[in-house]
Design a protein around this motif. Structure first.
Motif, PDB file in Angstrom:
ATOM      1  N   ARG A 176     -13.507   1.700 -81.030  1.00  0.00           N
ATOM      2  CA  ARG A 176     -14.680   1.530 -81.905  1.00  0.00           C
ATOM      3  C   ARG A 176     -15.537   2.782 -81.843  1.00  0.00           C
ATOM      4  NH1 ARG A 176     -17.265  -3.214 -81.451  1.00  0.00           N
ATOM      5  NH2 ARG A 176     -15.502  -4.244 -80.465  1.00  0.00           N
ATOM      6  N   GLY A 177     -16.351   2.961 -82.859  1.00  0.00           N
ATOM      7  CA  GLY A 177     -17.211   4.136 -82.880  1.00  0.00           C
ATOM      8  C   GLY A 177     -18.057   4.189 -84.132  1.00  0.00           C
ATOM      9  N   MET A 178     -18.808   5.267 -84.271  1.00  0.00           N
ATOM     10  CA  MET A 178     -19.696   5.448 -85.421  1.00  0.00           C
ATOM     11  C   MET A 178     -19.526   6.865 -85.961  1.00  0.00           C
ATOM     12  SD  MET A 178     -23.847   4.993 -85.666  1.00  0.00           S
ATOM     13  CE  MET A 178     -24.229   6.431 -84.669  1.00  0.00           C
ATOM     14  N   ILE A 179     -19.415   6.967 -87.253  1.00  0.00           N
ATOM     15  CA  ILE A 179     -19.349   8.274 -87.918  1.00  0.00           C
ATOM     16  C   ILE A 179     -20.687   8.482 -88.614  1.00  0.00           C
ATOM     17  CG2 ILE A 179     -18.080   9.725 -89.544  1.00  0.00           C
ATOM     18  CD1 ILE A 179     -15.804   7.567 -89.324  1.00  0.00           C
ATOM     19  N   GLU A 180     -21.389   9.509 -88.200  1.00  0.00           N
ATOM     20  CA  GLU A 180     -22.690   9.826 -88.788  1.00  0.00           C
ATOM     21  C   GLU A 180     -22.632  11.261 -89.291  1.00  0.00           C
ATOM     22  OE1 GLU A 180     -27.447   9.224 -87.751  1.00  0.00           O
ATOM     23  OE2 GLU A 180     -25.944   9.146 -86.153  1.00  0.00           O
ATOM     24  N   ALA A 181     -22.421  11.412 -90.598  1.00  0.00           N
ATOM     25  CA  ALA A 181     -22.259  12.740 -91.188  1.00  0.00           C
ATOM     26  C   ALA A 181     -22.701  12.693 -92.649  1.00  0.00           C
ATOM     27  CB  ALA A 181     -20.799  13.191 -91.091  1.00  0.00           C
ATOM     28  N   PRO A 182     -23.591  13.611 -93.066  1.00  0.00           N
ATOM     29  CA  PRO A 182     -24.128  13.585 -94.435  1.00  0.00           C
ATOM     30  C   PRO A 182     -23.057  13.846 -95.488  1.00  0.00           C
ATOM     31  CG  PRO A 182     -24.724  15.624 -93.333  1.00  0.00           C
ATOM     32  CD  PRO A 182     -24.101  14.750 -92.294  1.00  0.00           C
ATOM     33  N   ILE A 183     -23.179  13.154 -96.611  1.00  0.00           N
ATOM     34  CA  ILE A 183     -22.193  13.270 -97.691  1.00  0.00           C
ATOM     35  C   ILE A 183     -22.878  13.714 -98.989  1.00  0.00           C
ATOM     36  CG2 ILE A 183     -20.624  11.964 -99.198  1.00  0.00           C
ATOM     37  CD1 ILE A 183     -19.868  10.267 -96.799  1.00  0.00           C
ATOM     38  N   GLY A 184     -22.240  14.660 -99.656  1.00  0.00           N
ATOM     39  CA  GLY A 184     -22.724  15.132-100.955  1.00  0.00           C
ATOM     40  C   GLY A 184     -21.560  15.675-101.745  1.00  0.00           C
ATOM     41  N   ARG A 185     -21.850  16.229-102.908  1.00  0.00           N
ATOM     42  CA  ARG A 185     -20.785  16.785-103.744  1.00  0.00           C
ATOM     43  C   ARG A 185     -20.168  17.998-103.063  1.00  0.00           C
ATOM     44  NH1 ARG A 185     -19.481  15.718-108.767  1.00  0.00           N
ATOM     45  NH2 ARG A 185     -21.426  14.587-109.149  1.00  0.00           N
ATOM     46  N   SER A 186     -18.846  18.062-103.109  1.00  0.00           N
ATOM     47  CA  SER A 186     -18.139  19.181-102.489  1.00  0.00           C
ATOM     48  C   SER A 186     -18.481  20.488-103.197  1.00  0.00           C
ATOM     49  CB  SER A 186     -16.626  18.941-102.562  1.00  0.00           C
ATOM     50  OG  SER A 186     -15.912  20.097-102.177  1.00  0.00           O
ATOM     51  N   ALA A 202     -25.335   9.522 -94.077  1.00  0.00           N
ATOM     52  CA  ALA A 202     -24.300   8.508 -94.263  1.00  0.00           C
ATOM     53  C   ALA A 202     -23.798   8.054 -92.900  1.00  0.00           C
ATOM     54  CB  ALA A 202     -23.143   9.066 -95.102  1.00  0.00           C
ATOM     55  N   VAL A 203     -23.703   6.732 -92.722  1.00  0.00           N
ATOM     56  CA  VAL A 203     -23.276   6.166 -91.438  1.00  0.00           C
ATOM     57  C   VAL A 203     -22.212   5.105 -91.682  1.00  0.00           C
ATOM     58  CG1 VAL A 203     -23.979   4.920 -89.356  1.00  0.00           C
ATOM     59  CG2 VAL A 203     -25.542   6.579 -90.411  1.00  0.00           C
ATOM     60  N   THR A 204     -21.086   5.240 -90.993  1.00  0.00           N
ATOM     61  CA  THR A 204     -19.997   4.265 -91.053  1.00  0.00           C
ATOM     62  C   THR A 204     -19.601   3.882 -89.633  1.00  0.00           C
ATOM     63  OG1 THR A 204     -19.128   5.361 -93.043  1.00  0.00           O
ATOM     64  CG2 THR A 204     -17.672   3.802 -91.914  1.00  0.00           C
ATOM     65  N   ARG A 205     -19.542   2.593 -89.362  1.00  0.00           N
ATOM     66  CA  ARG A 205     -19.072   2.121 -88.065  1.00  0.00           C
ATOM     67  C   ARG A 205     -17.625   1.639 -88.217  1.00  0.00           C
ATOM     68  NH1 ARG A 205     -23.200   1.630 -84.413  1.00  0.00           N
ATOM     69  NH2 ARG A 205     -25.315   1.693 -85.293  1.00  0.00           N
ATOM     70  N   PHE A 206     -16.812   1.838 -87.187  1.00  0.00           N
ATOM     71  CA  PHE A 206     -15.423   1.394 -87.272  1.00  0.00           C
ATOM     72  C   PHE A 206     -14.997   0.664 -86.010  1.00  0.00           C
ATOM     73  CE2 PHE A 206     -15.008   5.602 -85.295  1.00  0.00           C
ATOM     74  CZ  PHE A 206     -14.100   5.360 -84.267  1.00  0.00           C
ATOM     75  N   GLN A 221     -17.684  -0.801 -91.258  1.00  0.00           N
ATOM     76  CA  GLN A 221     -18.937  -1.379 -91.731  1.00  0.00           C
ATOM     77  C   GLN A 221     -19.858  -0.281 -92.240  1.00  0.00           C
ATOM     78  OE1 GLN A 221     -20.734  -4.279 -89.167  1.00  0.00           O
ATOM     79  NE2 GLN A 221     -22.758  -4.081 -90.105  1.00  0.00           N
ATOM     80  N   LEU A 222     -20.316  -0.451 -93.468  1.00  0.00           N
ATOM     81  CA  LEU A 222     -21.206   0.526 -94.090  1.00  0.00           C
ATOM     82  C   LEU A 222     -22.650   0.249 -93.724  1.00  0.00           C
ATOM     83  CD1 LEU A 222     -19.821   0.836 -97.740  1.00  0.00           C
ATOM     84  CD2 LEU A 222     -19.494   2.426 -95.851  1.00  0.00           C
ATOM     85  N   GLU A 223     -23.347   1.292 -93.288  1.00  0.00           N
ATOM     86  CA  GLU A 223     -24.794   1.195 -93.125  1.00  0.00           C
ATOM     87  C   GLU A 223     -25.497   1.883 -94.286  1.00  0.00           C
ATOM     88  OE1 GLU A 223     -26.483   2.215 -89.412  1.00  0.00           O
ATOM     89  OE2 GLU A 223     -25.199   0.868 -88.256  1.00  0.00           O
ATOM     90  N   THR A 224     -24.773   2.788 -94.940  1.00  0.00           N
ATOM     91  CA  THR A 224     -25.266   3.436 -96.155  1.00  0.00           C
ATOM     92  C   THR A 224     -24.177   3.269 -97.211  1.00  0.00           C
ATOM     93  OG1 THR A 224     -24.373   5.523 -95.339  1.00  0.00           O
ATOM     94  CG2 THR A 224     -26.712   5.131 -94.976  1.00  0.00           C
ATOM     95  N   GLY A 225     -24.471   3.651 -98.439  1.00  0.00           N
ATOM     96  CA  GLY A 225     -23.493   3.444 -99.505  1.00  0.00           C
ATOM     97  C   GLY A 225     -23.288   4.674-100.359  1.00  0.00           C
ATOM     98  N   ARG A 226     -22.871   5.769 -99.753  1.00  0.00           N
ATOM     99  CA  ARG A 226     -22.622   6.993-100.516  1.00  0.00           C
ATOM    100  C   ARG A 226     -21.298   6.890-101.272  1.00  0.00           C
ATOM    101  NH1 ARG A 226     -27.661   7.466-100.108  1.00  0.00           N
ATOM    102  NH2 ARG A 226     -28.434   7.932 -98.001  1.00  0.00           N
ATOM    103  N   THR A 227     -21.185   7.645-102.339  1.00  0.00           N
ATOM    104  CA  THR A 227     -19.952   7.664-103.123  1.00  0.00           C
ATOM    105  C   THR A 227     -18.769   8.062-102.244  1.00  0.00           C
ATOM    106  OG1 THR A 227     -21.187   8.272-105.117  1.00  0.00           O
ATOM    107  CG2 THR A 227     -18.810   8.683-105.135  1.00  0.00           C
TER     108      THR A 227
END
Length: 296
Positions: A176-186, A202-206, A221-227
């Motif tokens: 288990r873990g958490m991915i915390e990394a900002p997301i935007g257009r490439s 953007a935060v995703t837990r797995f 599990q989504l904590e935010t909802g980025r594209t």
């Protein structure tokens, strides 16, 4: 229309797709038809563009998008006077747009559900949030504007529960873990999203559910909802979603797109405040693939 190439080295068809609003397939079609010129001269799709080249291209007239009710199969998991929860099948676009003028979830909703909120206008009636075309699973639908505002507020405040199942490449080192990394257009490909310093938080837990030889079944599990959030985050940590043609490798599991399913959805009822939670099984192709992996 014309555009000047700043950095050379790409094939003409790919450069046109990256630098304009044209898709690569449409760019190829226009190249074959002589509608795309480089410095006033026709070129083949494999031509390598040079810095300083001026590309002339044709921007087609926008398609007329219709919003008509269509009798499409749709599983309605729950419905009352304020809200509905539907199980979107894999391969269905959420709302009409250029290139997808019919056969969308909105077309189905207009047929199966009498009232839909109008906050997003005729473009997205009732749509509070979206999932990708090739992602299956649960979506909440607002049937009036008051419900829409309440549901959207809860999403914004990160109070809604959204859990996904995905088959991803490789074996995750942790259960288990958490991915915390900002997301935007490439910055490299405007049609993609990417982890970038200029992106939004953007935060995703797995959590690992099952391990196979070369793949892992995870709950996310989504904590935010980025594209494309899950797809981008999993690719970022080196475990892209299987079947993802955009962010994953070519050698992958055969299916109908990415193996990503919105399995569980929870939220407070917009009128009563009651805590609601729903869960649906993964699609047949997903389950069949899991069985094959278990027997490998």
């Amino acid at each position: 229309m014309e555009i000047k190439v700043e950095v050379g080295g790409q094939r003409l068809d790919k450069a046109v797709a990256d630098l304009t609003a044209l898709s690569r397939s449409l760019a190829n079609e226009q190249i074959k038809n002589g509608q795309i010129l480089v410095n006033g001269q026709p070129k083949k799709a494999k031509y390598t563009v040079q810095a300083g080249d001026v590309i002339y291209y044709h921007l087609p007239e926008p398609e007329l998008v219709e919003y008509v009710a269509e009798d499409l199969p749709l599983e309605i998991v729950y419905q009352d006077r304020d809200v509905a929860v539907v199980n979107k099948p894999q391969g269905m676009v959420v709302h009409p747009s250029a290139g997808h003028t019919s056969g969308t979830l909105v077309n189905a909703l207009l047929y199966h559900i009498k009232d839909l909120s109008g906050i997003n206008g005729v473009l997205r009636p009732g749509i509070v949030h979206r999932i990708d075309k090739d992602t299956s699973g649960l979506l909440m639908v607002a049937k009036n504007d008051e419900a829409h505002l309440a549901l959207a507020k809860e999403l914004k405040e990160k109070k809604s529960l959204r859990k996904y199942w995905a088959i991803v490449h490789g074996n995750l080192p942790k259960d288990r873990g958490m991915i915390e990394a900002p997301i935007g257009r490439s910055e490299k490909d405007r049609k993609k999203q990417a982890v970038t310093a200029k992106g939004k938080p953007a935060v995703t837990r797995f959590q690992v559910l099952e391990r196979f030889l070369e793949y892992t079944l995870v709950e996310l599990q989504l904590e935010t909802g980025r594209t494309h959030q899950i797809r981008v985050h999993m690719a970022y940590i080196g475990h892209p979603v299987a079947g993802d043609e955009v962010y994953g490798p070519r050698k992958t599991l055969k299916g109908h797109g990415q193996f990503l399913h919105a399995k569980t959805l929870g939220f407070s009822h917009p009128t009563t405040g009651e805590a609601l939670e729903f869960s649906v099984d993964v699609p047949e192709i997903f389950e069949e693939t899991l069985e094959r992996l278990r027997n490998t």
